[in-house]
Design a protein around this motif. Structure first.
Motif, PDB file in Angstrom:
ATOM      1  N   CYS A 130      35.650  43.011  47.362  1.00  0.00           N
ATOM      2  CA  CYS A 130      35.857  43.666  46.068  1.00  0.00           C
ATOM      3  C   CYS A 130      35.113  44.996  46.090  1.00  0.00           C
ATOM      4  N   MET A 144      34.202  32.951  36.520  1.00  0.00           N
ATOM      5  CA  MET A 144      34.298  34.294  35.943  1.00  0.00           C
ATOM      6  C   MET A 144      33.787  34.222  34.504  1.00  0.00           C
ATOM      7  N   ILE A 146      33.133  35.687  30.778  1.00  0.00           N
ATOM      8  CA  ILE A 146      33.825  36.586  29.858  1.00  0.00           C
ATOM      9  C   ILE A 146      32.816  37.393  29.056  1.00  0.00           C
ATOM     10  N   ILE A 180      31.556  36.396  38.779  1.00  0.00           N
ATOM     11  CA  ILE A 180      32.284  37.611  38.425  1.00  0.00           C
ATOM     12  C   ILE A 180      32.083  37.831  36.929  1.00  0.00           C
ATOM     13  N   ASP A 182      33.990  39.577  33.647  1.00  0.00           N
ATOM     14  CA  ASP A 182      35.269  40.114  33.199  1.00  0.00           C
ATOM     15  C   ASP A 182      35.060  40.772  31.841  1.00  0.00           C
ATOM     16  N   GLY A 184      36.315  42.981  28.629  1.00  0.00           N
ATOM     17  CA  GLY A 184      37.492  43.362  27.872  1.00  0.00           C
ATOM     18  C   GLY A 184      37.152  44.263  26.706  1.00  0.00           C
ATOM     19  N   SER A 220      35.051  42.874  36.753  1.00  0.00           N
ATOM     20  CA  SER A 220      36.493  42.950  36.526  1.00  0.00           C
ATOM     21  C   SER A 220      36.756  43.573  35.155  1.00  0.00           C
ATOM     22  N   ASP A 222      39.405  43.731  32.075  1.00  0.00           N
ATOM     23  CA  ASP A 222      40.524  43.029  31.449  1.00  0.00           C
ATOM     24  C   ASP A 222      41.343  44.041  30.653  1.00  0.00           C
ATOM     25  N   ASN A 241      42.070  42.735  35.773  1.00  0.00           N
ATOM     26  CA  ASN A 241      42.663  41.519  35.235  1.00  0.00           C
ATOM     27  C   ASN A 241      43.721  41.932  34.218  1.00  0.00           C
ATOM     28  N   ASP A 305      47.471  33.865  37.539  1.00  0.00           N
ATOM     29  CA  ASP A 305      46.997  33.203  36.324  1.00  0.00           C
ATOM     30  C   ASP A 305      48.224  32.733  35.550  1.00  0.00           C
ATOM     31  N   ARG A 375      37.845  31.086  34.441  1.00  0.00           N
ATOM     32  CA  ARG A 375      37.334  32.118  33.524  1.00  0.00           C
ATOM     33  C   ARG A 375      36.878  31.451  32.216  1.00  0.00           C
TER      34      ARG A 375
END
Length: 404
Positions: A130, A144, A146, A180, A182, A184, A220, A222, A241, A305, A375
């Motif tokens: 990555c 993962m 959030i 990880i 993620d 958003g 990551s 989102d 994502n 996913d 996740r």
């Protein structure tokens, strides 16, 4: 009354079959020859032309298996039929070899069948790069965490909108076991109107830059907007994502391809009407895979996913969860994101902040079904449940016996 210790032995793949036969004391050559005979598979093909369907039926019968086709195939009164190949791994391997030399598109079917059978075996341990940060796939199920930096997410909107709060929460998620992060910047809850790319990046930029300086795990983003993804990757984000599987913004596939980053492609659609639920999901994901491959991505860089909670009723979500293992046949890593979703709330009649136990159940099922990444919001509890499930599921059958 038990006769000679008679019992059923659960064998799901060739590795388990070989261990079970070795335990008996079979000759190594016999183990190699017999292992595939103890594992049954049902492989479905959709809308196969009649000439190819007839040959598949005949060849499956010739190797000792069978093939289910539409009842009107015998009268040639239809143009195509779905086909269900029914046999052992060994029989299906023989079929793949036999039809690979035949016409009417059967060569491609044989090649695809061979790859599908390989995909159903336990995944090997491998490294996913990555952008300089390494993820190990196949060794254990990754978590993962959030981190929503939105004021209006369905679960934790507004809690981590400031840089200080976001950094603190990110470090907490990592300390609790997140492999990880993620991030958003736009809510994707049902019936949400969305925000502009400019507003989404305004929310993400300061927090992303601060996180990239402080955390060791891959980050990551989102988003389904190509411009947001491009800006995030430019400052150093490690993966994308996309809740629309590269199919909402026509530039998204090019952006992830330019940066050669892993991308999560999620199934999504407007409404909940399906011709065939799993078949339609597979068709969507196959298109996403092709879009990514066109831009130079392949293998583990394309993560699938199924989209729990997106374009599906509660009953449809439950069916996808029950058939999650089928996604392995597409030959790419699988990510499950069911944390705190309405499927759990509707099934258990619970509010968002009371869905931890239901989420844990989906996470454990994800491990059993072969998901590579799960996740979640509540990292500590899910990480522990996933670790326990991994200890039970990954490579344990047949390991311990007298003489081992």
């Amino acid at each position: 009354m038990q006769i000679y210790g008679m019992r059923w032995v659960a064998i799901d793949n060739l590795s388990e079959a070989k261990m079970a036969l070795t335990q008996i004391g079979s000759d190594p050559a016999g183990v190699a020859n017999m292992a595939g005979k103890g594992i049954g598979r049902a492989i479905k093909l959709e809308q196969v032309p009649l000439r190819a369907a007839h040959i598949l039926k005949q060849e499956m019968l010739s190797v000792g298996g069978d093939a289910a086709v539409h009842r009107d195939v015998i009268t040639n009164s239809i143009d195509a039929t779905d086909v269900m190949l029914l046999g052992t791994v060994r029989q299906l391997e023989h079929l793949a070899k036999k039809v690979s030399a035949q016409p009417f598109g059967l060569k491609k079917i044989g090649q695809a069948l061979k790859q599908l059978l390989i995909a159903l075996e336990p995944s090997t341990t491998r490294s996913l790069n990555c952008r300089g940060k390494e993820l190990i796939l196949g060794e254990r199920t990754l978590v993962m965490g959030i981190l929503n930096v939105t004021p209006d997410s369905f679960s934790d909107g507004g809690r981590y909108a400031s840089i200080e709060d976001a950094i603190s929460q990110a470090q907490r998620l990592i300390d609790e076991g997140a492999d990880i992060l993620d991030i958003g910047g736009e809510s994707t809850r049902p019936n949400y109107a969305g925000v502009s790319a400019e507003e989404e990046w305004k929310r993400l930029e300061p927090i992303l830059k601060a996180l990239l300086e402080r955390v060791a795990v891959p980050v990551s983003i989102d988003t389904y907007k190509a411009s947001v993804a491009a800006k995030a990757l430019e400052v150093g984000a490690h993966m994308i994502n996309d809740v629309w599987g590269l199919q909402r913004d026509p530039d998204m596939a090019r952006v992830v391809g330019d940066y050669r980053v892993p991308v999560v492609v999620m199934h999504n659609q407007d409404g909940t009407a399906y011709h065939h639920l799993m078949g339609d999901i597979f068709a969507f994901l196959q298109k996403s895979i092709e879009l990514a491959e066109t831009q130079g991505l392949s293998g583990d860089h394309i993560i699938l996913d199924p989209g729990i909670g997106f374009g599906k009723t509660t009953e449809q979500n439950l069916e996808v969860m029950a058939r999650l293992a089928e996604l392995k046949t597409l030959g790419h890593p699988v990510l499950l994101g069911a944390s705190r979703k309405s499927m759990i709330g509707n099934t258990l009649n619970l509010a968002v902040n009371e869905r931890l136990e239901g989420t844990l159940a989906t996470s454990v099922l994800g491990v059993v079904s072969g998901a590579d990444i799960i996740r979640v919001h509540d990292v500590k509890a899910n990480s522990r449940a996933i670790q326990m499930a991994d200890a039970i599921v990954r490579g344990q059958r047949g390991v311990h016996y007298v003489g081992a």
